[in-house]
Design a protein around this motif. Structure first.
Motif, short mmCIF file in Angstrom:
data_model
loop_
_atom_site.label_atom_id
_atom_site.label_comp_id
_atom_site.label_asym_id
_atom_site.label_seq_id
_atom_site.Cartn_x
_atom_site.Cartn_y
_atom_site.Cartn_z
N LEU A 179 0.83 -1.21 0.00
CA LEU A 179 0.00 0.00 0.00
C LEU A 179 0.86 1.26 0.00
N ALA A 180 1.95 1.23 0.73
CA ALA A 180 2.80 2.41 0.87
C ALA A 180 3.45 2.81 -0.45
N GLN A 181 3.60 1.86 -1.37
CA GLN A 181 4.32 2.14 -2.60
C GLN A 181 3.50 2.90 -3.64
N ALA A 182 2.21 3.00 -3.44
CA ALA A 182 1.34 3.63 -4.44
C ALA A 182 1.78 5.07 -4.71
N GLY A 183 2.01 5.38 -5.97
CA GLY A 183 2.41 6.73 -6.36
C GLY A 183 3.89 7.00 -6.34
N TYR A 184 4.69 6.02 -5.95
CA TYR A 184 6.14 6.19 -5.90
C TYR A 184 6.82 5.18 -6.85
N SER A 185 8.05 5.45 -7.16
CA SER A 185 8.86 4.49 -7.92
C SER A 185 10.30 4.61 -7.48
N ALA A 186 11.05 3.53 -7.65
CA ALA A 186 12.45 3.52 -7.22
C ALA A 186 13.25 4.56 -8.00
N LEU A 187 14.26 5.10 -7.33
CA LEU A 187 15.18 6.02 -8.01
C LEU A 187 15.78 5.34 -9.23
N ASP A 188 15.82 6.06 -10.35
CA ASP A 188 16.55 5.49 -11.47
C ASP A 188 18.05 5.60 -11.17
N ASN A 189 18.83 4.81 -11.87
CA ASN A 189 20.24 4.69 -11.51
C ASN A 189 21.04 5.96 -11.77
N ASP A 190 20.64 6.73 -12.77
CA ASP A 190 21.34 7.99 -13.01
C ASP A 190 21.13 8.96 -11.84
N TYR A 191 19.90 9.00 -11.32
CA TYR A 191 19.62 9.89 -10.19
C TYR A 191 20.32 9.37 -8.94
N TYR A 192 20.31 8.05 -8.77
CA TYR A 192 20.92 7.43 -7.58
C TYR A 192 22.38 7.85 -7.45
N THR A 193 23.08 7.90 -8.56
CA THR A 193 24.52 8.21 -8.53
C THR A 193 24.83 9.61 -9.04
N SER A 194 23.82 10.47 -9.11
CA SER A 194 24.03 11.83 -9.60
C SER A 194 25.07 12.57 -8.76
N ARG A 195 26.00 13.23 -9.41
CA ARG A 195 27.03 13.97 -8.69
C ARG A 195 26.51 15.30 -8.15
N ASP A 196 25.38 15.75 -8.64
CA ASP A 196 24.80 17.00 -8.16
C ASP A 196 23.61 16.77 -7.23
N ASN A 197 22.80 15.75 -7.52
CA ASN A 197 21.54 15.57 -6.79
C ASN A 197 21.48 14.32 -5.94
N GLY A 198 22.54 13.54 -5.90
CA GLY A 198 22.50 12.27 -5.19
C GLY A 198 22.18 12.42 -3.71
N PHE A 199 21.04 11.94 -3.32
CA PHE A 199 20.61 11.85 -1.92
C PHE A 199 20.73 13.17 -1.17
N ASN A 200 20.34 14.25 -1.82
CA ASN A 200 20.32 15.55 -1.13
C ASN A 200 19.01 16.30 -1.29
N SER A 201 18.03 15.69 -1.97
CA SER A 201 16.76 16.38 -2.20
C SER A 201 15.61 15.39 -2.20
N ALA A 202 14.51 15.79 -1.59
CA ALA A 202 13.30 14.97 -1.58
C ALA A 202 12.53 15.07 -2.88
N ASN A 203 12.99 15.89 -3.80
CA ASN A 203 12.28 16.12 -5.05
C ASN A 203 12.58 15.00 -6.05
N ASN A 204 12.04 13.83 -5.79
CA ASN A 204 12.23 12.68 -6.68
C ASN A 204 11.08 11.70 -6.46
N SER A 205 11.07 10.65 -7.24
CA SER A 205 9.95 9.70 -7.24
C SER A 205 9.99 8.71 -6.10
N SER A 206 11.11 8.64 -5.40
CA SER A 206 11.36 7.57 -4.43
C SER A 206 11.09 7.97 -2.98
N TRP A 207 11.52 9.16 -2.61
CA TRP A 207 11.45 9.54 -1.20
C TRP A 207 10.01 9.76 -0.79
#
Length: 560
Positions: A255-283
């Motif tokens: 139920l919790a997963q509705a409306g979300y999707s896992a981080l794509d791999n480019d975002y996961y390892t992004s040198r600018d945005n990696g794990f510093n912003s809630a503005n994504n599909s996963s958090w």
């Protein structure tokens, strides 16, 4: 800023008097009645907003000392994670050494023991304030606030229970957790308030979540720093996972997963945005540091999450960041790193240990450039500060904000978000819970998840038991995925205790600090936190955990 406190909440407030040093009341603060607090314009919403805004950004333990670990909720991620083996300190003077080294300050008479008790119960008190103001049958305009208060209180108690119980729910229903303090707890009760059993505590937590689920139906939140129904479902999934109620754990994780999707791999390892912003599909839920926070403006920004976890900050002419420039970077355990296949995208979050064998500075910079657009800064972090002398395993998962500007100015770079719940965690809970009912179904779900990160993943290759073979190879596979996917996000101690694993720091080639290379066959005693002595002094029914004693010297090397 003056704070309004209701007299009807004095019982909860008294808990803070028992627990110590948090600067909860200011001399100039107004003290008003419950009716006044409830009727003051906007006061209820202010109380509700404070439930989440108080998690990060302020010096909650001591506004005068500005300790580098005093930055709120996410500091506990580090305190917990360094107690195992997966998150490594290579500097024995780290601000988190007490927890990594089983230091004497874990004993009840010391400050480091007081920190979690003081902060968590202050957050619980804030929840009790809102619940009391909302009343037992909240009016329509107070239901959302009550729902937020109930889910946040459930979060805090669930973490306290796992930090302080000596045995997990699945091992002993009667093992004691922490005292329960609610909006109706009296002053007399506080002085004779025993630690709740696992059975009673988790029933209380689920009860809070049931109320939150009711009150937050149909609610649309303004941002991901505020919990909504998906977070309630996620919290239920966590609770039922601990309780080994596999059917409900699977149900609510899905139920919790509705409306979300896992981080794509480019975002996961992004040198600018990696794990510093809630503005994504996963958090699903996050806490944040804002540019006007005291943790950012004071102490050069170095009392903050990013100071501890983010690299690449400029080292000249101005320096900032304990991880980047003050000799306290965080590393992944070498063995865990070596078990991550080269085809797994998550391996790119950690520097290859081959860098330590580089023959020239140019060779090292070439390797660092695989992880950073500022490789010379990683070189400085690894080899030129004095406290550490290793680049292998450096964690590049959490990036500073603001791109190049943030890397040259901590007042930009340290303004980051920190995840509190991600959909990937829910996917892994669903897989584990399904597999504990039907292993074939669990394996299929786990494989689907794992192949998001490693297209070559084959089930059955990551099931080391860590001295407890009573857990199935399937659960070990899920645990490995959790260790890699959720590294640095505060789950290490919880999983080790839940699965009753030992830890392994001593092995050939280990990168753990000499003298603290310990192996255990069960969850180590230092993961059962002591209760601050002021609590047991004033609460006659509260018994303490034994003070942990550090092992004497390194353990014999474990042969994998």
């Amino acid at each position: 800023m003056n704070k309004i406190f209701s007299s009807i909440l004095v019982g909860a407030a008294s808990m803070m008097l028992f627990t110590g040093c948090l600067e909860e009341f200011e001399p100039e603060a107004s003290f008003v009645t419950g009716d006044q607090a409830a009727n003051a314009p906007g006061s209820y919403d202010t109380f509700v907003g404070g439930l989440t805004s108080s998690l990060s950004g302020s010096f909650l333990y001591s506004s005068s000392n500005e300790y580098p670990w005093d930055f709120g909720y996410s500091t506990f991620y580090l305190m917990r994670d360094v107690q195992g083996q997966d998150l490594v300190l290579e500097y024995d003077g780290s601000w988190y050494s007490t927890w990594y080294q089983c230091g004497r300050a874990l004993a009840p008479i010391y400050r480091d023991c007081q920190i979690p008790w003081t902060l968590y119960y202050s957050w619980i008190k804030n929840c009790n304030n809102v619940i009391s103001l909302a009343g037992p049958q909240p009016a329509d305009d107070k239901k959302v606030g009550a729902g937020i208060a109930h889910v946040m209180r459930a979060l805090f108690y669930s973490e306290l229970a796992q930090m302080f119980a000596q045995k997990t729910y699945g091992a002993d229903l009667d093992a004691i957790t922490v005292p329960i303090v609610t909006e109706s707890t009296s002053i007399a009760d506080l002085a004779n308030n025993p630690r709740a059993t696992n059975k009673d505590m988790w029933a209380f937590i689920v009860g809070d979540l049931d109320k939150a689920e009711t009150y937050l139906q149909g609610y649309t939140r303004p941002d991901k720093y505020t919990p909504d129904l998906s977070v309630v479902y996620g919290m239920k999934a966590r609770a039922y996972l601990v309780m080994q109620d596999w059917g409900n754990a699977e149900k609510y994780a899905k139920l919790a997963q509705a409306g979300y999707s896992a981080l794509d791999n480019d975002y996961y390892t992004s040198r600018d945005n990696g794990f510093n912003s809630a503005n994504n599909s996963s958090w699903m839920f996050a806490t944040r540091f804002k540019s006007d926070d005291k943790n950012i403006l004071n102490n050069d920004g170095d009392s903050s999450w990013a100071s501890q976890m983010c690299l690449e900050m400029s080292y000249e002419p101005l320096t900032a960041g304990y991880a980047s420039n003050y000799g306290d970077p965080k590393y992944i355990d070498r063995h865990l790193y070596e078990t991550i296949p080269a085809t797994d995208i998550r391996k790119k979050c950690f520097v290859d240990f081959a860098v330590d064998d580089a023959q020239t500075e140019a060779d090292a910079i070439a390797i660092f450039s695989n992880y950073s657009d500022f490789p010379e800064r990683l070189l400085y972090t690894a080899y030129e500060q004095g406290n550490v002398n290793s680049g292998g395993g450096l964690a590049c998962k959490f990036r500073v904000a603001g791109g190049a500007a943030g890397r040259n100015n901590q007042y930009i770079g340290f303004v980051v978000d920190v995840p509190m719940m991600r959909v990937e965690e829910m996917m892994l809970i669903e897989a584990e819970a399904a597999g504990m009912q039907d292993e074939g179904r669990g394996q299929a779900l786990l494989t689907t998840f794992a192949q998001l990160r490693d297209p070559n993943y084959v089930y059955g290759t990551h099931n080391e038991a860590y001295n407890n073979t009573s857990t199935s190879k399937f659960q070990n596979e899920v645990w490995w995925q959790r260790r890699v996917e959720l590294w640095g996000e505060g789950f290490a101690t919880f999983d080790i205790k839940r699965l009753q694993k030992g830890i392994i720091r001593s092995y050939a080639g280990t990168n753990h600090i000499d003298g603290f290379q310990w192996n255990t066959t069960t969850p180590p005693d230092w993961m059962n936190w002591c209760i601050v002595q002021t609590e047991t002094n004033y609460n006659s029914a509260c018994v303490n955990n034994p003070t942990p004693i550090a092992p004497d010297g390194n353990s014999p090397e474990y042969a994998w």
